[in-house]
Design a protein around this motif. Structure first.
Motif, PDB file in Angstrom:
ATOM      1  N   TYR A  78       0.850  -1.183   0.000  1.00  0.00           N
ATOM      2  CA  TYR A  78       0.000   0.000   0.000  1.00  0.00           C
ATOM      3  C   TYR A  78       0.886   1.233   0.000  1.00  0.00           C
ATOM      4  N   ALA A  79       0.572   2.177  -0.855  1.00  0.00           N
ATOM      5  CA  ALA A  79       1.366   3.402  -0.975  1.00  0.00           C
ATOM      6  C   ALA A  79       0.473   4.617  -0.862  1.00  0.00           C
ATOM      7  N   THR A  80       1.047   5.684  -0.361  1.00  0.00           N
ATOM      8  CA  THR A  80       0.390   6.975  -0.435  1.00  0.00           C
ATOM      9  C   THR A  80       1.454   8.051  -0.525  1.00  0.00           C
ATOM     10  N   PHE A  81       1.003   9.256  -0.838  1.00  0.00           N
ATOM     11  CA  PHE A  81       1.923  10.321  -1.206  1.00  0.00           C
ATOM     12  C   PHE A  81       1.455  11.632  -0.583  1.00  0.00           C
ATOM     13  N   SER A  82       2.320  12.630  -0.595  1.00  0.00           N
ATOM     14  CA  SER A  82       1.934  13.947  -0.108  1.00  0.00           C
ATOM     15  C   SER A  82       0.801  14.493  -0.980  1.00  0.00           C
ATOM     16  N   SER A  83      -0.294  14.887  -0.350  1.00  0.00           N
ATOM     17  CA  SER A  83      -1.402  15.461  -1.119  1.00  0.00           C
ATOM     18  C   SER A  83      -1.456  16.974  -0.983  1.00  0.00           C
ATOM     19  N   PHE A  84      -0.631  17.550  -0.123  1.00  0.00           N
ATOM     20  CA  PHE A  84      -0.482  18.991   0.029  1.00  0.00           C
ATOM     21  C   PHE A  84      -1.849  19.656   0.230  1.00  0.00           C
ATOM     22  N   ASP A  85      -2.215  20.620  -0.617  1.00  0.00           N
ATOM     23  CA  ASP A  85      -3.429  21.412  -0.396  1.00  0.00           C
ATOM     24  C   ASP A  85      -4.651  20.842  -1.102  1.00  0.00           C
ATOM     25  N   HIS A  86      -4.577  19.613  -1.602  1.00  0.00           N
ATOM     26  CA  HIS A  86      -5.675  19.028  -2.376  1.00  0.00           C
ATOM     27  C   HIS A  86      -6.482  18.052  -1.520  1.00  0.00           C
ATOM     28  N   TYR A  87      -7.807  18.201  -1.593  1.00  0.00           N
ATOM     29  CA  TYR A  87      -8.736  17.349  -0.834  1.00  0.00           C
ATOM     30  C   TYR A  87      -9.878  16.894  -1.736  1.00  0.00           C
ATOM     31  N   PRO A  88     -10.446  15.703  -1.475  1.00  0.00           N
ATOM     32  CA  PRO A  88     -10.036  14.693  -0.500  1.00  0.00           C
ATOM     33  C   PRO A  88      -8.587  14.270  -0.734  1.00  0.00           C
ATOM     34  N   GLY A  89      -7.883  14.015   0.383  1.00  0.00           N
ATOM     35  CA  GLY A  89      -6.452  13.785   0.300  1.00  0.00           C
ATOM     36  C   GLY A  89      -6.027  12.421   0.786  1.00  0.00           C
TER      37      GLY A  89
END
Length: 542
Positions: A78-89
């Motif tokens: 399972y991977a995830t990444f920086s979503s910064f100012d974007h939502y849903p994040g």
């Protein structure tokens, strides 16, 4: 010959895009670097790393997926990444072979600030995501640190995820979960710090301590800064290995790197690897810039790999993309990366069946795609109520006076050459349009109000050249991005197109705009009314 389901899906997506299948683009390699070849087109022509012959070609996930963090959970990754100012994040992705990935969906819907490099952990059968958040100080709270660490948790990586819990850890970024030889839980933090956690993993249980000084970067190296960050702890063979990033994640192409230290105890002391840095972009002529922020992983066949990010040579607007590099263990127990500068195809990890990869960006908006294909930029509370998906498309309620304060809906694109087409209609004094959006201060595109077109460049509404009028409220808009030369066009019937304006956008990146973001196609709704989007068609390639 029977037609596969994937072939039918790709054909349907291309039919929606109104185009024949296109060749996947090779990555740009400027300043003398040899171009990598052999991209395998995936859905809608998007880049697919798996070449289908036992090899893969980086990136394994294209587009802006910065600060990759990966959890191995049995046969699943399972991977995830920086979503910064974007939502849903915090979009979670799944793989079985480390090369082919598909998104599961977002883990965070409640806006808490700009989400930076996070960490996934599993402990006692429960899943945790530790989230560093950047929130600028305000006049009401001028002394508050802009960085705080939150945590969410769930019984499954598919959710549902808890609401974010403030851990009262201020002033630090890049948490990395670890369990010591005594069974206690810890978070390693940026700049070589560590804090012990409570048994439930939801709060700190001791002071934050400086425990590691990093690797001394030679004084003549051209880097962005020291920037010791991204700690990931691996326990193996009687040692705890601490993988970290140094040098800064942007700035000069030669900034970032991966360093390693090890200790017999989670408490240290930490000894630096004699081969540091084990990954580093040494020249601007290499195909990948600023390589760093690595997670070490064991593949199904027992081989070892690093997953990290990097900028594609000359294509900073795409953001930091996900790279996969093999490494081995030396006789004296140190990791040694073996992929070189990642110039071309490499043998894939073995031991697992390749799954599907990616997803379609084209849509008729009949179904909600928030948190996979589309995300709001800096949304206000209640933002999910602005978007209504259904048989007539997307009805997007207006906000603000233009793209800068409208919280546009943006999507990540990982191809150097692509086009996006939208069919929109404005209602009740609304304004909509198609943008290439970096942030609320840096974007370009074309907007529509009833009977009129507008253009934007550098984050401002342009008064020139003269804009054509349109007959009504409905129009088709198209942007073609050909290696950072972008052209916007419009059509009133969806068949006959006229050019509006063209821009050169290579400067729409972090080194100019800050924020560690990427340039994304986006749609928006501003003003008192709303905008109806009936379709969005994406196609990649030359």
């Amino acid at each position: 010959m029977p037609i596969s389901r994937r072939t039918m899906l790709e054909a349907a997506a291309l039919s929606l895009a109104g185009t024949a299948p296109v060749r996947a683009a090779s990555p740009a390699c400027r300043d003398g670097a040899a171009p990598a070849t052999g991209w395998r087109p995936g859905i809608e022509g998007q880049r697919r790393a798996d070449l289908g012959d036992g090899r893969y070609l980086n990136p394994i996930v294209s587009g802006d997926r910065a600060d990759p963090n990966v959890l191995k959970d049995g046969a699943d990754y399972y991977a995830t990444f920086s979503s910064f100012d974007h939502y849903p994040g915090i979009i979670i992705w799944h793989s079985r072979d480390l090369v082919n990935w598909q998104p599961i969906g977002p883990a965070l819907r409640t806006p808490i600030g700009s989400v930076w490099a996070l960490d996934i952990a599993k402990h006692d059968g429960r899943y945790f995501i530790y989230i560093p958040v950047f929130v600028p100080p305000t006049p009401e709270a001028p002394s508050r640190s802009p960085f705080r660490v939150y945590v969410i948790h769930a019984d499954s990586m598919h959710g549902p995820w808890s609401e974010p819990h403030d851990m009262a850890i201020e002033g630090y970024i890049d948490p990395g979960h670890a369990v010591g030889e005594d069974g206690r839980r810890y978070l390693f933090l940026g700049d070589g710090h560590r804090v012990r956690l409570s048994d439930d993993g939801l709060s700190k249980a001791g002071p934050i301590e400086k425990v590691y000084d990093g690797w001394p970067i030679p004084p003549d190296w051209v880097v962005e800064g020291f920037a010791l960050e991204g700690p990931k702890v691996l326990r193996r063979g009687g040692y705890f290995y601490l993988f970290s990033g140094e040098g800064g994640t942007a700035g000069p192409p030669t900034s970032h790197m991966v360093i390693v230290a090890r200790a017999r105890s989670i408490l240290g002391p930490w000894e630096n690897c004699p081969h540091n840095p084990i990954v580093h972009t040494a020249s601007r002529t290499e195909p990948w810039w600023s390589r760093g922020h690595a997670t070490p992983l064991e593949a199904p066949d027992g081989s070892w790999w690093l997953i990290y990010h990097g900028y594609e040579n000359g294509l900073r607007t795409l953001g930091r993309q996900v790279l996969l590099e093999p490494f081995t263990w030396t006789a004296d127990g140190w990791p040694k990366a073996t992929g070189g500068i990642l110039p071309g195809p490499l043998p894939k990890p073995r031991g697992a069946v390749a799954g599907a990869h990616g997803f379609a960006l084209s849509t008729d908006f009949a179904h909600d795609t928030l948190g996979t294909a589309l995300t709001f930029f800096k949304p206000q509370p209640g933002y999910l109520e602005r978007a209504r998906f259904g048989a007539g498309g997307l009805r997007l309620k207006g906000q603000g006076s233009g793209p800068a304060d409208a919280s546009p809906l943006a999507m990540i694109v990982g191809e150097p050459v692509y086009r996006v087409t939208v069919d929109l209609e404005v209602h009740d004094g609304g304004e909509g349009g198609l943008l290439l959006f970096y942030d609320d201060k840096l974007f370009c595109g074309v907007g529509v109000t009833e009977g009129k077109l507008h253009s934007f460049q550098g984050g401002t509404r342009q008064m020139w050249p003269a804009r054509p009028t349109i007959a009504g409220r409905r129009v088709h808009l198209r942007v073609v991005n050909d290696r950072e030369i972008v052209t916007f066009s419009y059509s009133e019937d969806g068949t006959h197109w006229a050019q509006v304006v063209s821009f050169e956008v290579s400067g729409y990146n972090h080194n100019m705009g800050g924020g560690f973001l990427s340039l994304r196609p986006a749609i928006y709704a501003a003003g008192p009314g709303e905008v109806q989007y009936r379709s969005l068609a994406f196609a990649a390639g030359a």
